[in-house]
Enzyme design. Structure first.
Site, PDB file in Angstrom:
ATOM      1  N   CYS A 191       2.228  45.344 -19.907  1.00  0.00           N
ATOM      2  CA  CYS A 191       1.389  44.307 -19.315  1.00  0.00           C
ATOM      3  C   CYS A 191       1.960  43.733 -18.030  1.00  0.00           C
ATOM      4  CB  CYS A 191       1.142  43.187 -20.332  1.00  0.00           C
ATOM      5  SG  CYS A 191       2.639  42.546 -21.096  1.00  0.00           S
ATOM      6  N   GLU A 217      -0.291  35.955 -24.760  1.00  0.00           N
ATOM      7  CA  GLU A 217       0.010  36.706 -23.539  1.00  0.00           C
ATOM      8  C   GLU A 217      -1.058  37.785 -23.411  1.00  0.00           C
ATOM      9  OE1 GLU A 217       2.636  40.146 -22.151  1.00  0.00           O
ATOM     10  OE2 GLU A 217       4.054  38.524 -22.575  1.00  0.00           O
ATOM     11  N   GLY A 276      -7.913  37.466 -27.160  1.00  0.00           N
ATOM     12  CA  GLY A 276      -7.291  36.144 -27.077  1.00  0.00           C
ATOM     13  C   GLY A 276      -8.317  35.037 -27.154  1.00  0.00           C
ATOM     14  N   GLY A 306      -2.077  40.718 -26.267  1.00  0.00           N
ATOM     15  CA  GLY A 306      -3.155  41.695 -26.241  1.00  0.00           C
ATOM     16  C   GLY A 306      -4.146  41.379 -25.136  1.00  0.00           C
ATOM     17  N   SER A 307      -5.396  41.700 -25.368  1.00  0.00           N
ATOM     18  CA  SER A 307      -6.422  41.583 -24.331  1.00  0.00           C
ATOM     19  C   SER A 307      -6.944  40.156 -24.215  1.00  0.00           C
ATOM     20  CB  SER A 307      -7.592  42.518 -24.649  1.00  0.00           C
ATOM     21  OG  SER A 307      -8.304  42.044 -25.772  1.00  0.00           O
ATOM     22  N   LYS A 317       0.768  40.795 -38.061  1.00  0.00           N
ATOM     23  CA  LYS A 317      -0.205  41.877 -38.018  1.00  0.00           C
ATOM     24  C   LYS A 317       0.204  42.826 -36.904  1.00  0.00           C
ATOM     25  CE  LYS A 317      -4.764  43.305 -36.610  1.00  0.00           C
ATOM     26  NZ  LYS A 317      -4.110  44.333 -35.760  1.00  0.00           N
ATOM     27  N   GLU A 352      -7.368  45.472 -15.926  1.00  0.00           N
ATOM     28  CA  GLU A 352      -6.045  46.010 -16.254  1.00  0.00           C
ATOM     29  C   GLU A 352      -6.216  47.456 -16.721  1.00  0.00           C
ATOM     30  OE1 GLU A 352      -2.051  44.614 -18.648  1.00  0.00           O
ATOM     31  OE2 GLU A 352      -3.995  44.090 -19.501  1.00  0.00           O
TER      32      GLU A 352
END
Length: 344
Positions: free
Chosen positions: A129, A95, A77, A72-73, A19, A225
């Protein structure tokens, strides 16, 4: 990200459903087209486009998908881990971003430290990131460092990313621009905006390269972040104070340190709570044959190297018996027979 995930999964013999990010779907579709053209059999790699719900949800809950690798975030996650538990207990590696510090000691090559930390936070419009979004500078050299960093940021060309002269393009979308602006406003209440801090132009999702200074650890700009070309510069007195601040975050993806003292470099690198540490360098400088991944809320699992390949395989232990069976031996000894020429 496409290569990090697809290549080892295919090498290990899996079929893949990928995806793509809803904010950047075209590169994945193009790569899938090229792989089909190169002769990859139909059905081995499948690319789907869409939003997290329903597309990501369908993947996370699917009973025939046994492994998920997500970048992603933290919020997303967590959702994926819950859905994996609610379906078939999928193996999940994630991650989930970072708030990566760089520590600059007074004996460092200051020009090199400024170049590396500038490029770390400015390349890809700060949308990385592992970027050194927090720079901790020994107080004796702080003013000199900020002057060098500001000079580098002043040379940044902002505009159309397809133009050869452009160094910094836009943020992913207007929502991300608004989030960056919100955090800069919060930071201005808690500390200082030393450089930049404004939207660039009146069209597009462009933001000026930004330096924030003396931001406390409880500020939203310090904790969240930012994912843009915004760096926080704080000062420290000694090594103990630097390490305390570097590690005072729920993230642990990447850290950098700059010093000419070899013993201190190794000592500090061992103490930093991060999945990877750059000594006298920063991302994107790295060896792609080395694993990357996070500690704490930055994630679980590793990508790249043999560690990345192992994520897409399962361990299996096989026990094999050959020769006389122990149960048979016991029976023969009890009956007075002599196994293998030995006396009972």
């Amino acid at each position: 990200m496409f290569a990090f995930k697809v290549a080892p999964a295919l090498i290990a013999g899996n079929t893949v459903v990928l995806k793509s990010s809803e904010k950047a779907p075209l590169s994945s579709l193009k790569l899938a087209s090229l792989m089909r053209e190169a002769g990859l059999p139909p059905g081995v790699l499948n690319v789907v486009s869409g939003f997290g719900n329903p597309t990501g949800t369908a993947i996370s809950l699917h009973m025939k998908i046994r492994k998920i690798s997500f970048t992603g975030s933290v919020a997303t996650g967590r959702k994926i881990l819950k859905m994996a538990a609610d379906s078939n207990l999928k193996n999940v590696s994630v991650e989930l971003g970072g708030k990566s510090p760089a520590i600059i000691f007074e004996d460092a090559d200051l020009d090199a430290a400024a170049r590396y930390t500038h490029f770390s936070i400015n390349h890809n419009s700060g949308q990385h990131c592992q970027a050194n979004s927090r720079v901790l500078v020994q107080e004796t050299i702080a003013d000199a460092y900020i002057e060098k960093l500001q000079s580098l940021m002043n040379k940044v060309t902002i505009g159309d990313p397809s133009a050869a002269a452009t160094f910094q393009g836009p943020q992913a979308d207007m929502n991300q621009l608004a989030n960056i602006q919100r955090l800069i406003v919060e930071a201005s209440k808690d500390g200082k905006v030393v450089y930049g801090g404004k939207r660039h132009g009146s069209t597009g999702a462009f933001i000026e390269p930004t330096i924030l200074k003396d931001i406390p650890s409880d500020s939203p700009a310090y904790k969240e972040e930012i994912f843009g070309p915004v760096v926080i510069v704080n000062t420290f007195k000694d090594e103990e104070e630097a390490l305390s601040e570097a590690n005072c975050t729920d993230y642990g993806l990447f850290s950098s340190l700059f010093t000419r003292d070899f013993q201190r470099a190794i000592r500090v690198a061992k103490t930093l709570e991060a999945g990877a540490v750059g000594i006298n360098c920063s991302v994107p400088v790295r060896a792609v044959d080395m694993p990357v991944g996070g500690w704490k809320q930055s994630g679980m699992g590793r990508e790249l190297s043999l560690h990345g390949l192992n994520m897409y395989t399962e361990f299996k232990t096989v026990f094999m018996k050959y020769g006389d069976d122990p149960a048979s031996l016991a029976f023969r000894w009890h009956s007075g027979q002599e196994p293998n020429g030995m006396a009972p």
